[in-house]
Design an enzyme around this catalytic site. Structure first.
Site, PDB file in Angstrom:
ATOM      1  N   GLY A 169       5.354  -7.681  -4.965  1.00  0.00           N
ATOM      2  CA  GLY A 169       5.428  -5.918  -5.245  1.00  0.00           C
ATOM      3  C   GLY A 169       6.574  -5.406  -4.839  1.00  0.00           C
ATOM      4  O   GLY A 169       6.954  -5.703  -3.461  1.00  0.00           O
ATOM      5  N   LEU A 196       1.937   7.958  -0.776  1.00  0.00           N
ATOM      6  CA  LEU A 196       3.531   7.756  -0.616  1.00  0.00           C
ATOM      7  C   LEU A 196       3.474   7.516   0.927  1.00  0.00           C
ATOM      8  O   LEU A 196       4.246   6.645   1.132  1.00  0.00           O
ATOM      9  CB  LEU A 196       4.171   8.738  -1.144  1.00  0.00           C
ATOM     10  CG  LEU A 196       3.908   9.282  -2.549  1.00  0.00           C
ATOM     11  CD1 LEU A 196       5.068  10.156  -3.201  1.00  0.00           C
ATOM     12  CD2 LEU A 196       4.279   7.978  -3.494  1.00  0.00           C
ATOM     13  N   HIS A 235      -6.952   7.980 -11.299  1.00  0.00           N
ATOM     14  CA  HIS A 235      -5.949   8.367 -10.644  1.00  0.00           C
ATOM     15  C   HIS A 235      -5.337   7.306  -9.819  1.00  0.00           C
ATOM     16  O   HIS A 235      -4.193   6.937  -9.706  1.00  0.00           O
ATOM     17  CB  HIS A 235      -5.740   9.607 -10.434  1.00  0.00           C
ATOM     18  CG  HIS A 235      -4.488  10.157  -9.789  1.00  0.00           C
ATOM     19  ND1 HIS A 235      -3.257  10.086 -10.273  1.00  0.00           N
ATOM     20  CD2 HIS A 235      -4.048  10.667  -8.422  1.00  0.00           C
ATOM     21  CE1 HIS A 235      -2.283  10.436  -9.596  1.00  0.00           C
ATOM     22  NE2 HIS A 235      -2.891  10.868  -8.453  1.00  0.00           N
ATOM     23  N   GLY A 268       6.025  -2.382  -0.905  1.00  0.00           N
ATOM     24  CA  GLY A 268       6.721  -3.765  -0.963  1.00  0.00           C
ATOM     25  C   GLY A 268       8.129  -3.775  -0.665  1.00  0.00           C
ATOM     26  O   GLY A 268       8.566  -4.466   0.226  1.00  0.00           O
ATOM     27  N   ARG A 306     -10.115  17.995  -5.499  1.00  0.00           N
ATOM     28  CA  ARG A 306     -10.214  17.149  -6.508  1.00  0.00           C
ATOM     29  C   ARG A 306     -11.524  16.681  -7.094  1.00  0.00           C
ATOM     30  O   ARG A 306     -11.921  16.802  -8.265  1.00  0.00           O
ATOM     31  CB  ARG A 306      -9.258  15.855  -6.420  1.00  0.00           C
ATOM     32  CG  ARG A 306      -7.670  16.190  -6.104  1.00  0.00           C
ATOM     33  CD  ARG A 306      -7.034  14.941  -5.983  1.00  0.00           C
ATOM     34  NE  ARG A 306      -5.488  15.353  -5.899  1.00  0.00           N
ATOM     35  CZ  ARG A 306      -4.507  14.550  -5.614  1.00  0.00           C
ATOM     36  NH1 ARG A 306      -4.904  13.201  -5.439  1.00  0.00           N
ATOM     37  NH2 ARG A 306      -3.304  14.830  -5.428  1.00  0.00           N
ATOM     38  N   ARG A 329      -8.935  10.377  -1.549  1.00  0.00           N
ATOM     39  CA  ARG A 329      -7.321  10.543  -0.727  1.00  0.00           C
ATOM     40  C   ARG A 329      -6.800  11.913  -0.875  1.00  0.00           C
ATOM     41  O   ARG A 329      -6.902  12.450  -2.007  1.00  0.00           O
ATOM     42  CB  ARG A 329      -6.476   9.272  -1.427  1.00  0.00           C
ATOM     43  CG  ARG A 329      -5.154   9.547  -1.083  1.00  0.00           C
ATOM     44  CD  ARG A 329      -4.267   8.457  -1.891  1.00  0.00           C
ATOM     45  NE  ARG A 329      -4.041   8.822  -3.212  1.00  0.00           N
ATOM     46  CZ  ARG A 329      -3.119   9.801  -3.502  1.00  0.00           C
ATOM     47  NH1 ARG A 329      -2.642  10.500  -2.773  1.00  0.00           N
ATOM     48  NH2 ARG A 329      -2.980   9.995  -4.954  1.00  0.00           N
ATOM     49  N   GLY A 336       7.046  -1.535  -5.008  1.00  0.00           N
ATOM     50  CA  GLY A 336       6.676  -0.078  -5.148  1.00  0.00           C
ATOM     51  C   GLY A 336       7.137   0.305  -3.511  1.00  0.00           C
ATOM     52  O   GLY A 336       7.858  -0.547  -2.824  1.00  0.00           O
ATOM     53  N   LEU A 337       6.517   1.348  -3.305  1.00  0.00           N
ATOM     54  CA  LEU A 337       6.851   1.937  -1.886  1.00  0.00           C
ATOM     55  C   LEU A 337       6.778   1.142  -0.868  1.00  0.00           C
ATOM     56  O   LEU A 337       7.280   0.702   0.059  1.00  0.00           O
ATOM     57  CB  LEU A 337       6.278   3.269  -1.835  1.00  0.00           C
ATOM     58  CG  LEU A 337       6.948   4.209  -2.428  1.00  0.00           C
ATOM     59  CD1 LEU A 337       6.142   5.743  -2.226  1.00  0.00           C
ATOM     60  CD2 LEU A 337       8.422   4.476  -2.180  1.00  0.00           C
TER      61      LEU A 337
HETATM   62  C1  LIG Z   1       0.954   9.942 -11.928  1.00  0.00           C
HETATM   63  C2  LIG Z   1       0.927   9.662 -10.530  1.00  0.00           C
HETATM   64  C3  LIG Z   1       1.340  10.642  -9.446  1.00  0.00           C
HETATM   65  C4  LIG Z   1       1.139  10.479  -8.197  1.00  0.00           C
HETATM   66  N1  LIG Z   1       1.528  11.282  -7.392  1.00  0.00           N
HETATM   67  C5  LIG Z   1       1.434  11.524  -5.914  1.00  0.00           C
HETATM   68  C6  LIG Z   1       1.869  11.958  -4.939  1.00  0.00           C
HETATM   69  O1  LIG Z   1       2.341  13.042  -5.383  1.00  0.00           O
HETATM   70  N2  LIG Z   1       1.877  11.643  -3.825  1.00  0.00           N
HETATM   71  C7  LIG Z   1       1.429  10.799  -3.344  1.00  0.00           C
HETATM   72  O2  LIG Z   1       1.172  10.424  -2.094  1.00  0.00           O
HETATM   73  N3  LIG Z   1       0.910   9.544  -4.298  1.00  0.00           N
HETATM   74  C8  LIG Z   1       0.759   9.820  -5.628  1.00  0.00           C
HETATM   75  N4  LIG Z   1       0.409   8.874  -6.378  1.00  0.00           N
HETATM   76  C9  LIG Z   1      -0.287   7.694  -5.820  1.00  0.00           C
HETATM   77  C10 LIG Z   1       1.099   6.732  -5.422  1.00  0.00           C
HETATM   78  O3  LIG Z   1       1.957   6.788  -6.397  1.00  0.00           O
HETATM   79  C11 LIG Z   1       0.635   5.363  -5.550  1.00  0.00           C
HETATM   80  O4  LIG Z   1      -0.623   5.171  -4.594  1.00  0.00           O
HETATM   81  C12 LIG Z   1       1.697   4.287  -4.517  1.00  0.00           C
HETATM   82  O5  LIG Z   1       2.920   4.613  -5.298  1.00  0.00           O
HETATM   83  C13 LIG Z   1       1.443   3.074  -4.767  1.00  0.00           C
HETATM   84  O6  LIG Z   1       2.157   2.323  -4.041  1.00  0.00           O
HETATM   85  P1  LIG Z   1       2.507   0.455  -4.013  1.00  0.00           P
HETATM   86  O7  LIG Z   1       3.724   0.360  -3.406  1.00  0.00           O
HETATM   87  O8  LIG Z   1       1.064   0.392  -2.915  1.00  0.00           O
HETATM   88  O9  LIG Z   1       2.318   0.088  -5.294  1.00  0.00           O
HETATM   89  P2  LIG Z   1       3.082   0.182  -6.601  1.00  0.00           P
HETATM   90  O10 LIG Z   1       4.004   1.029  -6.753  1.00  0.00           O
HETATM   91  O11 LIG Z   1       2.022   0.101  -7.796  1.00  0.00           O
HETATM   92  O12 LIG Z   1       3.787  -1.205  -6.781  1.00  0.00           O
HETATM   93  C14 LIG Z   1       3.086  -2.365  -7.172  1.00  0.00           C
HETATM   94  C15 LIG Z   1       4.136  -3.507  -7.306  1.00  0.00           C
HETATM   95  O13 LIG Z   1       3.609  -4.816  -7.482  1.00  0.00           O
HETATM   96  C16 LIG Z   1       4.162  -5.471  -8.329  1.00  0.00           C
HETATM   97  N5  LIG Z   1       2.849  -6.343  -8.958  1.00  0.00           N
HETATM   98  C17 LIG Z   1       1.653  -6.100  -9.398  1.00  0.00           C
HETATM   99  N6  LIG Z   1       0.943  -7.015  -9.666  1.00  0.00           N
HETATM  100  C18 LIG Z   1       1.981  -8.315  -9.423  1.00  0.00           C
HETATM  101  C19 LIG Z   1       1.833  -9.639  -9.705  1.00  0.00           C
HETATM  102  N7  LIG Z   1       0.631 -10.092  -9.885  1.00  0.00           N
HETATM  103  N8  LIG Z   1       2.798 -10.446  -9.374  1.00  0.00           N
HETATM  104  C20 LIG Z   1       4.147  -9.856  -8.732  1.00  0.00           C
HETATM  105  N9  LIG Z   1       4.196  -8.628  -8.736  1.00  0.00           N
HETATM  106  C21 LIG Z   1       3.232  -7.582  -8.853  1.00  0.00           C
HETATM  107  C22 LIG Z   1       4.553  -4.530  -9.566  1.00  0.00           C
HETATM  108  O14 LIG Z   1       5.610  -4.998 -10.295  1.00  0.00           O
HETATM  109  C23 LIG Z   1       5.042  -3.405  -8.415  1.00  0.00           C
HETATM  110  O15 LIG Z   1       6.499  -3.443  -8.038  1.00  0.00           O
HETATM  111  C24 LIG Z   1       0.358   9.045  -7.657  1.00  0.00           C
HETATM  112  C25 LIG Z   1       0.023   8.205  -8.730  1.00  0.00           C
HETATM  113  C26 LIG Z   1       0.230   8.369  -9.996  1.00  0.00           C
HETATM  114  C27 LIG Z   1      -0.460   7.477 -11.093  1.00  0.00           C
END
Ligand SMILES: Cc1cc2nc3c(=O)[nH]c(=O)nc-3n(C[C@H](O)[C@H](O)[C@H](O)COP(=O)(O)OP(=O)(O)OC[C@H]3O[C@@H](n4cnc5c(N)ncnc54)[C@H](O)[C@@H]3O)c2cc1C
Ligand code: FES
Lengths: 251, 646
Positions: free
Chosen positions: B49, B450, B410, B54, B339, B444, B51-52
């Site tokens: 992963g 984030l 969400h 990873g 919320r 949350r 995302g933020l």
């Molecule tokens: C519309 C929206 C608005 C939001 N606004 C806010 C906000 O304003 N403030 C806040 O704090 N939070 C907010 N959130 C929540 C926040 O964005 C997420 O909780 C957070 O970004 C998750 O980050 P993460 O790094 O955990 O995962 P993600 O960003 O979901 O990343 C997951 C990663 O895992 C990879 N992956 C998944 N499965 C596999 C697999 N089997 N094999 C290989 N790779 C895989 C994907 O490719 C991706 O790179 C919001 C969420 C949404 C939906």
């Protein structure tokens, strides 16, 4: 606005893989709801194809909110379709009329090799970023965030450039397949921030060189990229990039 | 209320460091074992992963000297779902001099989670929040600024302090691009090997320790083995189990679920956040829901007609025939209730038959009075981009007609169980970001996901991973180990099995059906009868899936529907566990309302005596119910109070 279902004729690009020849395939859908998004229309078409045991059409998508940059369709000859400042995933069928014929093609550029149907390989963008689209900072080494004040208009300008979603519409719409808007946006963002200053010259040269190496064309000021950009990145990014590059190579 | 009895005593250690709350993290860091810098390059770490969580982890670990392999399913690391976050990120900087502090951010976060998270984890989160902002600014993240050049803040999601940092409505994008730029640099330097469009399909466990993963390349279908000394799962949340959610279409549970099946505990799976301000469903074809930032409730007024089934145009409904129900029920908080309260009340008025729009599943969010008061240009300045987005999607102009909104799934607070070091109960498997369960309890707070993702990746894992590697001195394994053979064969068999069902019904049809069961029965309000029905319906649907699903195409090419088929198969297992988890938790807490547990006024009633606990589920085998283990939550620093917004 009418809520009646519409009939839409599609000409969709199909291509099994990079080695095989592609062709347009015709489909007619007579149950298109005007409130559907463009991608939901393709979802529905795929459902119908699978019900007939046919292979669905491959296309990239993820956020469907115009921010991840995954979707990449050339619709009626325009990257992301006819609506200004709108990614394909945010385009809705109400922008079309009953009986319309719509052509759908992939991004076409030498630096974006074909994968399948409407899916291409845009990893060249990642390599341009890796060449210099960063500020070298070690985790935990940063000074207090307010230590360096940044004038609001500079920060706003940097943000304008930073909103690029990396979709590649600029390349797809450019007669030369140039990636100048994409590359320029990152160079300009960091050029407007004091954090970007130490590596400014190195960055401009490295990113521009990588762009050329990937096989993107030169910019000849057609300005199609600005018109196609779903987030409205200004063409001034390209002028700034040239300036940064010249300053770097001349010094 | 009946106390759950059918659970096992907790046999794992959460490894909370001893000592006063405020000193736990620093003393832990001082006591942690260190890896000799020259040895770090001998250690391989897998980060799944980007995302933020990873991207920040991969970049930071590479910088420390580890060899990192990073994986994502999109075509580029930059497209992870984090990119879509809008509103902002919290930190306790107190730049506004409004009395903020680490303690207050900690307190608000643990209270917001309705006291279902560990004090020590949440305190650490608040503690490192300030470093995150420093780090991001240094990377060139263009946060909003004041005219004097300092950083701007806003108050967010009902917080009484201005502690949220933001970059227009694209905070997630800017933070992720910051982390992605550091990751890109690490890729360039050769310390990170990046695998895009490569999906983790299984975890390889050898002698009880996580030792690698099996992946499937999404372009050519090749199955590959990757061995490592530790695996970091940063794969995001599983809101898409509800089919419709605000999550990106590719967000899924597969990686986490496969780890669960290899022994990792799944904690509080039913804890889901339902966001009150989303654009409502417009028809059967709907593929995802779009969030409208919560900040809209600062100026918009929420209402429905007083009369059931009133189908008049909203602008024709006179003032006295409108019910501003949040202002009526919660006079002191009004439209700014949290919320979960806003969401549940929207559901209630729609259940009463007073919902609006074609489906009757929406309420109005009206800016008429704010426009009258402040003028259209002021409102446009504050919310212009949101109004534009609303109009793009619905074709209606919110300056003239009230917006229609409805709650949508969400965020998932539940996830894989981790200890204080972010390590799961499978040694060597760490879980970061939304994929773990650790910091948000039963609900949350806005702008804290984030913060958590980046805290985990930049500031926690660089220490705690070292502690594991230095302490356990993990034995090297290579990819020819029989455990890899076995795991790989299972993945190949599953690919073939799915392709060979050749049934009658599409994957999407199953996903939609599952989503409907989940939304109706494991959604905003649940009761025992509904949950039991959900369990049997999901189990029947899963059985049918494996007999009657149609998966098109073949394995050796790009085949998005094949990817999708795996993800839905896993959702069909997860959904049942979520219902069982909700069934066992006979209290209302956080974002989750249990019909049997309410006050005489119909508000959520928490039961701290019996449920100030983490429910952690252990996999016991295919088609066998998971076993429930319960970790007690100990509160030594905060007093548990019932929330009241009246
Ligand atoms: C519309 C929206 C608005 C939001 N606004 C806010 C906000 O304003 N403030 C806040 O704090 N939070 C907010 N959130 C929540 C926040 O964005 C997420 O909780 C957070 O970004 C998750 O980050 P993460 O790094 O955990 O995962 P993600 O960003 O979901 O990343 C997951 C990663 O895992 C990879 N992956 C998944 N499965 C596999 C697999 N089997 N094999 C290989 N790779 C895989 C994907 O490719 C991706 O790179 C919001 C969420 C949404 C939906
Ligand atoms: S799908 Fe994300 S920008 Fe279109």
């Amino acid at each position: 606005m009418s809520n009646e279902n519409m009939t839409i004729h599609l000409k969709v690009w199909r291509q099994k893989g990079p080695e095989t020849k592609g062709f347009f395939e015709d489909h007619t859908m007579d149950d298109v709801n005007p409130h559907m998004s463009f991608l939901e229309m393709l979802d529905l078409l795929n459902e119908q194809l699978m019900e007939q045991r046919k292979e669905p059409i491959e296309f990239d998508h993820d956020c469907r909110e115009g921010i991840c940059g995954s979707c990449n369709l050339v619709i009626n000859g325009m990257a992301h379709g006819p609506e200004l400042r709108t990614a394909a995933c945010q385009l809705h069928m109400r922008k079309f009329s009953d009986g319309d014929t719509i052509t759908i093609e992939p991004w076409r550029a030498r630096a974006f090799p074909m994968i399948k149907d409407l899916v291409v390989d845009r990893s060249a963008f990642d390599r341009i970023m890796a060449a210099g689209g960063y500020v070298s900072v070690k985790t935990g080494n940063a000074p207090d965030a307010n230590a360096i004040p940044i004038p609001k208009h500079e920060a706003d300008l940097a943000m304008d450039y930073a909103t690029c979603i990396g979709c590649g519409a600029c390349v797809a719409s450019c007669p030369n397949s140039s990636a100048s808007l994409f590359t320029g946006a990152k160079i300009s963002q960091l050029a407007h921030l004091p954090q970007g200053a130490p590596e400014r010259k190195k960055r401009a040269v490295a990113m521009v060189n990588q762009m050329e190496k990937e096989g993107f064309g030169d910019c000849s000021n057609f300005q199609e990229c600005e018109a196609a950009c779903p987030v409205g990145i200004s063409i001034t990014a390209i002028a700034e990039m040239r300036k940064e590059y010249m300053k770097a190579v001349l010094s | 209320m009946e106390v759950p009895k059918n659970y096992k005593p907790f046999k794992w250690d959460s490894h909370i460091p001893p000592g006063p709350l405020k000193e736990k993290w620093s003393s832990h860091k001082n006591n942690i074992k260190l890896v000799n810098p020259n040895n770090k390059r001998k250690h391989n770490v897998i980060v799944v992963g980007t995302g933020l969580a990873g991207a920040s982890a991969a970049a930071s670990l590479a910088e420390l000297g580890y060899n990192v392999k990073a994986f994502c399913i999109q075509d580029s690391a930059r497209r992870a779902h984090s990119i879509a976050a809008q509103g902002g990120i919290n930190a306790a900087k107190n730049y506004q001099n409004d009395g903020d502090s680490v303690w207050r951010l900690f307190y608000d976060t643990i209270k917001g989670g309705d006291y279902r998270a560990r004090e020590a984890n949440v305190y650490r989160l608040a503690e490192v929040s300030n470093n995150i902002i420093d780090q991001c600014v240094a990377q060139g993240v263009p946060f909003a600024r004041e005219y004097g050049g300092t950083l701007a803040n806003r108050s967010f999601g009902g917080a009484q302090l201005s502690r949220t940092f933001y970059a227009r409505g694209q905070t997630g994008q800017q933070l992720l691009l910051g982390a992605y730029s550091s990751l890109s640099q690490a890729i360039q330097s050769g310390k990170v090997q990046m695998y895009a469009r490569e999906e983790m399909m299984d975890l390889v466990v050898i002698d009880g320790k996580a030792k690698g993963i099996i992946t499937r390349n999404l372009v050519n279908g090749k199955i590959k083995r990757h061995a490592a000394d530790a695996v970091l799962l940063c794969t995001g949340g599983y809101g898409n189990v509800y089919y419709l959610s605000t999550n990106a279409k590719n967000s899924n549970v597969t990686a986490a679920w496969r780890c669960h099946k290899r022994g990792a505990l799944f904690a509080n799976p039913n804890f889901t956040q339902i966001h009150p301000t989303c654009i409502p469903v417009s028809g059967e074809y709907q593929s995802k829901l779009t969030l409208m930032s919560e900040s809209l409730r600062n100026d918009g007024r929420v209402w429905v007609p007083k009369a059931k089934g009133d189908k008049r145009h909203p602008n024709e409904i006179p003032e006295e025939e409108r019910d501003y129900y949040l202002e009526r029920i919660y006079p002191s908080f009004g439209n700014l209730v949290p919320r979960d309260v806003a969401s549940r009340n929207a559901k209630n008025v729609c259940d009463e038959g007073r919902g609006v729009g074609e489906s009757g599943l929406a309420v109005y969010l009206d800016f008429r009075d704010a426009i009258k008061r402040d003028g259209q240009s002021t409102i446009a300045e504050k919310y212009g981009n949101l109004f534009e987005m609303y109009e793009k999607i619905t074709g209606e102009n919110p300056y003239e007609v009230p917006m229609r909104i409805f709650p949508a799934v969400h965020y998932t607070m539940g996830g894989l169980w981790v200890d204080y070091n972010l390590m799961s109960n499978v040694p060597g498997l760490f879980v970061l970001g939304e994929a773990n369960f650790s910091d948000h309890g039963a609900n949350r707070l806005g702008a804290s996901a984030l913060m958590q993702g980046l805290a985990d990746g930049y500031f926690v894992i660089p220490y705690t991973l070292g502690n594991y590697i230095a302490g356990d001195n993990p034995e090297k394994v290579d990819e020819s180990h029989e455990a890899f053979d076995k795991a790989e064969k299972e993945v190949v068999d599953e690919v073939n099995k799915l392709l060979n069902v050749k049934g009658e019904k599409t994957i999407l049809a199953y996903h939609r059906e599952l989503g409907k069961i989940m939304w109706d029965k494991v959604g905003m309000a649940r009761d025992e009868a509904g949950l039991k029905e959900a369990i049997s319906q999901i189990s029947a649907l899963r059985k049918e899936y494996w007999e009657n699903v149609f998966v098109p195409g073949e394995s050796a090419t790009y085949n998005k529907y094949l990817e999708y088929a795996f993800r839905v198969a896993d959702f069909l297992e997860l959904g049942e566990l979520m219902a069982r988890d909700a069934l066992e938790r006979r209290e209302s807490c956080g974002g989750h309302f249990r019909e049997e547990s309410q006050t005489p006024e119909g508000e959520a009633k928490r039961d701290d005596e019996n449920y100030a606990k983490v429910f952690a589920w252990e996999y016991t085998g295919p088609e066998k119910p998971q076993e429930l283990h319960v970790e007690d939550l100990v509160f030594e620093n905060v007093k548990l109070t019932q929330r009241s917004y009246k």
